[in-house]
Every structure is written in structure tokens, then in C-alpha cells.
Design a protein around this motif. Structure first.
Motif, PDB file in Angstrom:
ATOM      1  N   ILE A  34      -6.476  -0.894   6.166  1.00  9.93           N
ATOM      2  CA  ILE A  34      -5.476  -1.203   5.138  1.00  9.93           C
ATOM      3  C   ILE A  34      -4.503  -0.027   5.018  1.00  9.93           C
ATOM      4  N   ALA A  35      -5.058   1.198   5.001  1.00 13.90           N
ATOM      5  CA  ALA A  35      -4.214   2.392   4.865  1.00 13.90           C
ATOM      6  C   ALA A  35      -3.232   2.480   6.016  1.00 13.90           C
ATOM      7  N   LEU A  36      -3.732   2.252   7.226  1.00 16.28           N
ATOM      8  CA  LEU A  36      -2.874   2.338   8.405  1.00 16.28           C
ATOM      9  C   LEU A  36      -1.744   1.308   8.344  1.00 16.28           C
ATOM     10  N   LEU A  37      -2.108   0.066   8.007  1.00 16.06           N
ATOM     11  CA  LEU A  37      -1.094  -0.995   7.953  1.00 16.06           C
ATOM     12  C   LEU A  37      -0.035  -0.692   6.898  1.00 16.06           C
ATOM     13  N   ALA A  38      -0.500  -0.243   5.715  1.00 14.81           N
ATOM     14  CA  ALA A  38       0.447   0.039   4.635  1.00 14.81           C
ATOM     15  C   ALA A  38       1.382   1.163   5.042  1.00 14.81           C
ATOM     16  N   ALA A  39       0.823   2.217   5.671  1.00 16.01           N
ATOM     17  CA  ALA A  39       1.636   3.368   6.055  1.00 16.01           C
ATOM     18  C   ALA A  39       2.678   2.957   7.089  1.00 16.01           C
ATOM     19  N   VAL A  40       2.239   2.239   8.120  1.00 17.18           N
ATOM     20  CA  VAL A  40       3.174   1.830   9.171  1.00 17.18           C
ATOM     21  C   VAL A  40       4.257   0.913   8.603  1.00 17.18           C
ATOM     22  N   GLY A  41       3.835  -0.074   7.793  1.00 21.61           N
ATOM     23  CA  GLY A  41       4.793  -1.032   7.241  1.00 21.61           C
ATOM     24  C   GLY A  41       5.826  -0.356   6.365  1.00 21.61           C
ATOM     25  N   HIS A  42       5.352   0.463   5.431  1.00 19.64           N
ATOM     26  CA  HIS A  42       6.290   1.071   4.497  1.00 19.64           C
ATOM     27  C   HIS A  42       7.206   2.072   5.189  1.00 19.64           C
ATOM     28  N   ALA A  43       6.622   2.861   6.125  1.00 22.44           N
ATOM     29  CA  ALA A  43       7.440   3.847   6.836  1.00 22.44           C
ATOM     30  C   ALA A  43       8.498   3.139   7.686  1.00 22.44           C
ATOM     31  N   LEU A  44       8.111   1.988   8.246  1.00 20.68           N
ATOM     32  CA  LEU A  44       9.072   1.219   9.044  1.00 20.68           C
ATOM     33  C   LEU A  44      10.244   0.761   8.171  1.00 20.68           C
ATOM     34  N   ARG A  45       9.898   0.243   6.970  1.00 21.39           N
ATOM     35  CA  ARG A  45      10.960  -0.197   6.071  1.00 21.39           C
ATOM     36  C   ARG A  45      11.833   0.983   5.653  1.00 21.39           C
ATOM     37  N   PHE A  46      11.183   2.119   5.376  1.00 16.12           N
ATOM     38  CA  PHE A  46      11.909   3.335   4.986  1.00 16.12           C
ATOM     39  C   PHE A  46      12.906   3.745   6.072  1.00 16.12           C
ATOM     40  N   CYS A  47      12.434   3.766   7.330  1.00 12.41           N
ATOM     41  CA  CYS A  47      13.323   4.159   8.436  1.00 12.41           C
ATOM     42  C   CYS A  47      14.497   3.200   8.567  1.00 12.41           C
ATOM     43  N   MET A  48      14.192   1.884   8.486  1.00  7.32           N
ATOM     44  CA  MET A  48      15.273   0.914   8.660  1.00  7.32           C
ATOM     45  C   MET A  48      16.329   1.066   7.574  1.00  7.32           C
ATOM     46  N   MET A  49      15.855   1.312   6.339  1.00  6.07           N
ATOM     47  CA  MET A  49      16.816   1.410   5.245  1.00  6.07           C
ATOM     48  C   MET A  49      17.580   2.725   5.276  1.00  6.07           C
ATOM     49  N   GLU A  50      16.882   3.824   5.636  1.00 11.55           N
ATOM     50  CA  GLU A  50      17.521   5.141   5.603  1.00 11.55           C
ATOM     51  C   GLU A  50      18.435   5.360   6.795  1.00 11.55           C
ATOM     52  N   TYR A  51      17.919   5.018   7.996  1.00  9.15           N
ATOM     53  CA  TYR A  51      18.641   5.430   9.208  1.00  9.15           C
ATOM     54  C   TYR A  51      19.396   4.299   9.882  1.00  9.15           C
ATOM     55  N   LEU A  52      19.016   3.053   9.631  1.00  6.65           N
ATOM     56  CA  LEU A  52      19.733   1.955  10.286  1.00  6.65           C
ATOM     57  C   LEU A  52      20.588   1.169   9.301  1.00  6.65           C
ATOM     58  N   ASP A  53      20.537   1.603   8.013  1.00  7.99           N
ATOM     59  CA  ASP A  53      21.358   0.947   7.000  1.00  7.99           C
ATOM     60  C   ASP A  53      21.028  -0.531   6.807  1.00  7.99           C
ATOM     61  N   THR A  54      19.779  -0.907   7.053  1.00  6.44           N
ATOM     62  CA  THR A  54      19.394  -2.307   6.858  1.00  6.44           C
ATOM     63  C   THR A  54      19.241  -2.562   5.356  1.00  6.44           C
ATOM     64  N   ASP A  55      19.486  -3.814   4.919  1.00  3.65           N
ATOM     65  CA  ASP A  55      19.299  -4.105   3.496  1.00  3.65           C
ATOM     66  C   ASP A  55      17.802  -4.254   3.206  1.00  3.65           C
ATOM     67  N   ILE A  56      17.443  -4.153   1.922  1.00  2.74           N
ATOM     68  CA  ILE A  56      16.025  -4.096   1.559  1.00  2.74           C
ATOM     69  C   ILE A  56      15.301  -5.406   1.901  1.00  2.74           C
ATOM     70  N   ALA A  57      16.002  -6.547   1.822  1.00  2.00           N
ATOM     71  CA  ALA A  57      15.334  -7.825   2.065  1.00  2.00           C
ATOM     72  C   ALA A  57      14.952  -7.975   3.546  1.00  2.00           C
ATOM     73  N   SER A  58      15.917  -7.743   4.444  1.00  2.00           N
ATOM     74  CA  SER A  58      15.599  -7.885   5.876  1.00  2.00           C
ATOM     75  C   SER A  58      14.587  -6.839   6.310  1.00  2.00           C
ATOM     76  N   ALA A  59      14.755  -5.609   5.796  1.00  2.00           N
ATOM     77  CA  ALA A  59      13.821  -4.547   6.178  1.00  2.00           C
ATOM     78  C   ALA A  59      12.405  -4.909   5.714  1.00  2.00           C
ATOM     79  N   SER A  60      12.294  -5.482   4.502  1.00  2.00           N
ATOM     80  CA  SER A  60      10.966  -5.858   4.000  1.00  2.00           C
ATOM     81  C   SER A  60      10.359  -6.952   4.862  1.00  2.00           C
ATOM     82  N   PHE A  61      11.214  -7.900   5.280  1.00  2.00           N
ATOM     83  CA  PHE A  61      10.710  -9.005   6.092  1.00  2.00           C
ATOM     84  C   PHE A  61      10.137  -8.476   7.406  1.00  2.00           C
TER      85      PHE A  61
END
Lengths: 164, 249
Positions: A34-61
Motif C-alpha cells: 500500500i505504501a509503495l503504491l501510494a508513494a508512486v501514485g502521488h509522486a507521479l501526480r506531483f511530477c505531472m502537475m509541477e513539471y508538465l503543467d497537467t491539470d489536477i483532474a487528468s493527473a489524478s486519473f
């Protein structure tokens, strides 16, 4: 510095997922995954929003989709249904600040009924924040559930001990 | 055959009560039925289920309506009891054997409330950090969560109404978090995060799964239930915001 930011984001997401998951009494053997999945998922969303300028909805999906596929892959070894792994892992992605702002702007709207300019401003904020919160939550659950449809035979037999 | 029906009814309502989504309960119950050579149909609502058993050899069928007792959400039981249904089929277990294992699996202890308290406190503090909160607000959120969750656990132990519990816990947690307004820190984030440990994530996601899998009525009732609880959280939070709204602007 970027790497540290991403790692910290993953670390706190993992902590949050583990902590919240205790409320739903998961099997002990599932905690590291669970910890691994949460870390990877959230960090992925963080990267997309911070560095690729993705919106929060698509990044969350996309993050939820990766958590969904991850739980299909990781659930196999420990005989856990996908939902046992992905529901706790999705929890740190719940858009809390938008939800809070929805409530706050509703209250401020009701307090400023005599001031047309403020009234419109708060109503607009209310709709903006409510729309973002609802779409993010809907996309999170849709994204994580999608793998069940694609690989349904495998998803339905994760808890089977004897493999055919 | 009634014995098999009684067991499957107990098994299915136990799973439904512990927060397992509908299609899994139906599949698991049918699997146990198949291990005993009978067909199972299950119809489920939020408070009751109807289980019907059909023996294709004799052509007999029996139906029972049973109540779903609300239980604490438990993923351990979800995993173990799903595995039990596969074992029943793969190892061709007898009904007595299945019933014996079911008793052992459901007798496992739940997580201790005190351990949950600490874990959830830390989790909510980390959550605060994810939203951009600083160390002071993380500490405030940690304590606010401890108090809020302790209130929730005490009230639940006394069997008070669900909606009242959620409103009161959200109010008390956010009231404790309003201490952050006195410090030079990200107080808004602390306030926003403090009641979030209450969000009913499991019913929300289970509801969404039910809907997309075709159990639309069940899914809607789960989501509606979760939304009512979220409204309660919002009411509790609003009470705090009303008290401090001038400081917040």
C-alpha cells in the motif's frame, strides 16, 4: 532538489496512506505494498502537475490508473483483492483543499447576500471548487477501477491459492 | 440444503456489512455454492439481502431474506473470506469445514483503537504536508486529529447516531486545529486538513465500483450514504469557520 521534492512527496503520501488504511483494518502483509503504491501514485501526480503543467483532474486519473495496475500486479503475491490495496493508496489523493474551499465559499456566499459583487465572487468560487473536487474523486475511482475491466479474469482470482 | 443456504446468507451479509463491494460478494457466494453443487442467486439492498439457492439435481429451491448488520470495515476479512471461497472450490471442502474456517477467520481481532489513533494522527499530519502545510500546522493537525478521532471512537462505542458523530467530530477536530490561527503558520491548510480523516473513502470508492459494474442501485445508495456523511463533516467544519470567519479573511 527536484529529486528530494519528489521523494518527500512520495514519503508523506505513503505515511498518509498507511495511517488512513488502519481505519479499514487491512491485512498486515499488505502495508508495504500500500505504501509503495501510494508513494508512486502521488509522486507521479506531483511530477505531472509541477513539471508538465497537467491539470489536477487528468493527473489524478493517470496516477489512479497506475495505482490500479500496480495493485493488480502486487496483489498477486499476497492474495489480496485489488480494492484492499488501491483504496488506501488512493486516499492521499483526495482533493482536501478544494473540498474545504467549497465549504468555505458556500458559507461566505450565505454571509454576503447583501453585496452583489461579493455574492457572485463566492458563488463562482463555490462552483469552481466543487467541480474540481467532484471530478477528481470521480476520476480517481474510475482510473483505479479500469484495470478490473481490462483484466477481469486475473482481477477476480487474486485471492486464489491454487493457480491454473 | 437449508443448512448451506443459512451459511451462505451469513457469509454474504458478513461481507456486505464489512464494506466489500457487491459484485465480489455475489461472486464469492456463488463460488461457495458451486463447491457444494448448488446455484446461488443473491439480491442485495443497503440493509437487507435476499439469497436464493437452487439444486439443479433435485430441482428444489429455497429463498431467504436476511438483514445486513453494519460491521466495522475490514480488509483483512475481505481478503481472507475471498480466499476461503476459492479454497472451498479448489480443495472441495465440506460445509462443516468451511463453516469452521469462517468462524476462525471472523474471530481475528480488529486493530486496537489506540494504535489506530496514533497512525491516523500521523497520516493526517502527512496529509497536511502534502497540501503545502508547514511543520507547525502539521503538529496542530496531529493533535486535532487525535482529539477528533478519540471523540469519534468514544461516541461510536456508545452507539450514538452516525450523522451526529461525524458532525461533532468534524467540529471538534477543526476547533482544535483553529489553534493554528494564533501562530505564524499555514493556518488555513491546518483547518482544512483537520476533519479529513473522517472522509468515508471506502464507501465512496465501493459505490463507484458498484455503479460501473452494473449494481447501480447499490452503488447509488452507498454513494448517497457517503455524501450524507460528507455533508455532516461540512456542517461541523462550517460551525468552526463561522466562529473564526473574520480572522480567516
Amino acid at each position: 532538489m527536484i529529486a528530494v521534492d519528489i521523494l518527500l512527496d512520495g514519503l508523506f503520501a505513503a505515511l498518509a496512506a498507511i495511517g488512513f488504511s488502519t481505519l479499514s483494518d487491512p491485512p498486515r502483509r499488505a502495508f508495504p505494498r500500500i505504501a509503495l503504491l501510494a508513494a508512486v501514485g502521488h509522486a507521479l501526480r506531483f511530477c505531472m502537475m509541477e513539471y508538465l503543467d497537467t491539470d489536477i483532474a487528468s493527473a489524478s486519473f493517470i496516477a489512479a490508473l497506475s495505482i490500479g495496475f500496480g495493485s493488480l500486479w502486487l496483489g498477486y503475491g499476497i492474495h489480496c483483492p485489488m480494492t484492499v490495496l488501491y483504496i488506501p493508496a488512493l486516499l492521499p489523493m483526495i482533493p482536501g483543499i478544494y473540498a474545504y474551499k467549497t465549504v468555505f465559499s458556500l458559507i461566505m456566499f450565505l454571509q454576503s447576500l447583501n453585496d452583489p459583487a461579493l455574492e457572485v465572487q463566492y458563488m463562482q468560487q463555490f462552483f469552481l471548487n466543487a467541480t474540481v473536487s467532484l471530478s477528481v474523486i470521480a476520476l480517481l475511482s474510475a482510473g483505479a477501477t479500469l484495470p478490473i475491466f481490462i483484466f477481469n479474469r486475473r482481477a477476480f482470482s487474486l485471492t486464489r491459492r491454487r493457480r491454473n | 440444503m437449508t443448512e448451506t443456504l443459512d451459511f451462505i446468507a451469513e457469509y454474504a451479509t458478513y461481507l456486505l456489512g464489512s464494506g466489500v463491494h457487491t459484485s465480489r460478494v455475489v461472486r464469492n457466494s456463488q463460488r461457495i455454492g458451486a463447491s457444494q453443487g448448488v446455484e446461488i442467486q443473491l439480491m442485495s439492498f443497503q440493509k437487507n439481502s435476499i439469497v436464493s439457492i437452487h439444486d439443479p439435481r433435485s430441482g428444489e429451491s429455497v429463498t431467504r431474506a436476511v438483514r445486513i448488520h453494519p460491521l466495522p470495515i475490514s480488509f483483512v476479512r475481505n481478503s481472507d473470506l475471498s480466499a476461503l471461497s476459492w479454497d472451498a472450490l479448489d480443495e472441495k471442502l465440506s460445509l462443516d469445514e468451511i463453516r469452521q474456517r469462517f468462524k476462525e477467520l471472523t474471530a481475528k481481532p480488529y486493530i486496537r483503537p489506540r494504535n489506530a489513533l496514533l497512525a491516523v494522527g500521523l497520516a493526517n499530519a502527512s496529509f497536511c504536508r502534502l497540501f503545502g502545510g508547514d511543520w507547525i500546522s502539521m503538529a496542530v493537525v496531529f493533535f486535532a486529529t487525535l482529539v477528533g478521532l478519540a471523540v469519534k471512537q468514544r461516541m461510536q462505542a456508545r452507539g450514538i447516531n452516525h450523522f451526529l458523530i461525524f458532525t461533532a467530530s468534524a467540529f471538534i477536530a477543526s476547533l482544535c486545529a483553529s489553534v493554528a490561527l494564533r501562530f505564524d503558520c499555514t493556518a488555513q491548510i491546518a483547518l482544512a486538513t483537520s476533519p479529513l480523516f473522517l472522509v468515508p473513502g471506502v464507501p465512496l470508492i465501493n459505490g463507484a465500483i458498484d455503479i460501473v459494474e452494473g449494481y447501480i442501485l447499490n452503488g447509488c445508495s452507498r454513494i448517497f450514504n457517503a455524501l450524507l456523511l460528507i455533508v455532516c463533516i461540512a456542517i461541523g467544519l462550517s460551525a468552526t469557520l463561522m466562529i473564526f470567519r473574520n480572522t480567516l479573511l
